[in-house]
Every structure is written in C-alpha cells, then in structure tokens.
Design a protein around this motif. Structure first.
Motif: not given
Length: 231
Positions: A50-55, A66-69, A184-186
């Motif tokens: 969740g935090e990575l997708w927010a970033r 992101l998806v590997v990290e 935010s995104t949509d």
C-alpha cells in the motif's frame, strides 16, 4: 437518451474484487516459495504494498521497481531467501487467474454496453489485468483495456489519459464519465482531463482533500440513471 458516450472504469475494487483476488493469489504464490501466508505475513505485505503504490501515485517511484521491491521488502522483513522478482512474477500469474467481480459489475456493464463505449483504465500490471478480464464475463462487454504498464504512464497523469482518449476517439470530455474508487488516481485524473467523475464509495468513507467528484455512488447500479437518464 444518454448523458455519456464513454464510461471509463477503474478495474481494482471498482469492477473486480481485488481484495479477494489479492488474498488468494498471495497465499498461492507464497506457498510455492515455501513462505507460510499467515495473517501477520499478509498484513505486512499489504502495508508494504500500500505504501509503495501510494508513492507511485505521487510520482516518487517507478511501477516496474515497485512490484519487485514489495516482495524484496517482505522477504527482508521475514528473513526469507526467495527471489523477489520470481515471486512477483508468480504472484501476478496467480492474480490473473482470480476473476472475481464486485456486486453489480456484470449487470451494469451489460446494461451500458449496447449504449456506450466501455473501457477499463488501470494502474495494474498487464499479465494480471488481461488475465482477469479474459476470464471474466466482462470480456465480451468491455471494448478496450488500458494498462499503465503498457502505456508507460500511470493515473492520474494526463500522459496516461491522453493516449486513452486518442485510441477511443474522444474529442469532447463532457461526454466521458470516469468511474473509480480512488479519489486521487481515478477521480482526480478524470477531472484534470475535463471529464465528469463518479466516485465508487461502497463503505461510505468521508471525502478528504480538495478533489470533488461529480457524483458519488455506494452501489454500481446507481450509475445507470446517471449515464442513461430517463427522457
């Protein structure tokens, strides 16, 4: 009579039950790498992810990293020695097999498809998003699927939306409705392009920030009179 000619749906937690798909895919993938998927492990993954997708939404990181990290961070926290890139690939493959729809998604798309152009706009990964759509009954109803990984840009950036508009032949944003669960995104992304927006908010969460949707719905069926008002 219709108010909109194009309806652009977000995928995860708008049409598809992503929480259920994620839970199933994560358990299957971790099991294949001999990592027990306990409640604590799943909660840790969700927090990291969740935090990575927010970033990503803030433009701070790249999606491919992101998806590997997220799995690298999980393995570090657990002391597991799995290959995070291989784990991510398996997770995405498993995720693409989970085509669970949210209540009302099929009924709404079935009603709108003969009258409007429907498309999915998603910040997901291609193998997962294309796999889920292909396995769902929405496959024959949704005209196009636009994925950030393939477009090279993510919502809410106009760099994501412009090629979508070009591909669909959209010249008048007033004839477009963007539907999604993320303010935010949509909703922010659609509004920046001049479209109307419908915030899908089934839990009735309070709106925060400065982004104001045109509409707010708690059930997908509430979209029908918005898109196809009675004459």
């Amino acid at each position: 009579m219709r108010r909109y000619d194009f309806v652009l749906f977000d995928a995860d937690n708008t049409l598809f039950d992503f929480d259920r798909a994620e839970h199933t895919a994560l358990a299957l993938a971790l099991e294949e790498f001999s990592i027990p998927c306990t409640l604590q492990t799943e909660a840790l993954y969700l927090s990291i992810n969740g935090e990575l997708w927010a970033r990503l939404g803030r433009g701070e990181v790249e999606q491919e990293w992101l998806v590997v990290e997220r799995f690298a961070a999980l393995c570090r926290a657990l002391g597991a020695e799995a290959d995070p890139a291989a784990l991510n690939r398996r997770y995405l493959e498993r995720l693409g097999e989970q085509a669970f729809l949210l209540p009302g998604a099929l009924e709404v798309c079935t009603a709108l498809a003969p009258r409007c152009t429907l498309a999915i706009i998603t910040n997901g990964m291609a193998v997962a998003q294309r796999g889920r759509l292909a396995r769902s009954p929405l496959a024959g109803l949704i005209d196009r699927l636009f994925i950030s990984q393939e477009l090279g840009a993510t919502k809410p950036s106009p760099a994501f939306f412009r090629p979508v508009f070009d591909a669909l032949g959209i010249t008048d944003p007033a004839r477009v409705l963007v539907v999604g669960d993320n303010l935010s995104t949509d909703i922010g992304g659609g509004a920046a392009m001049g479209t109307d927006t419908a915030w899908y908010n089934p839990a009735g969460r309070p709106r925060t920030g400065e982004i104001v949707p045109t509409w707010q719905v708690t059930r997908l069926e509430e979209l029908l009179p918005l898109v196809l008002p009675k004459a």
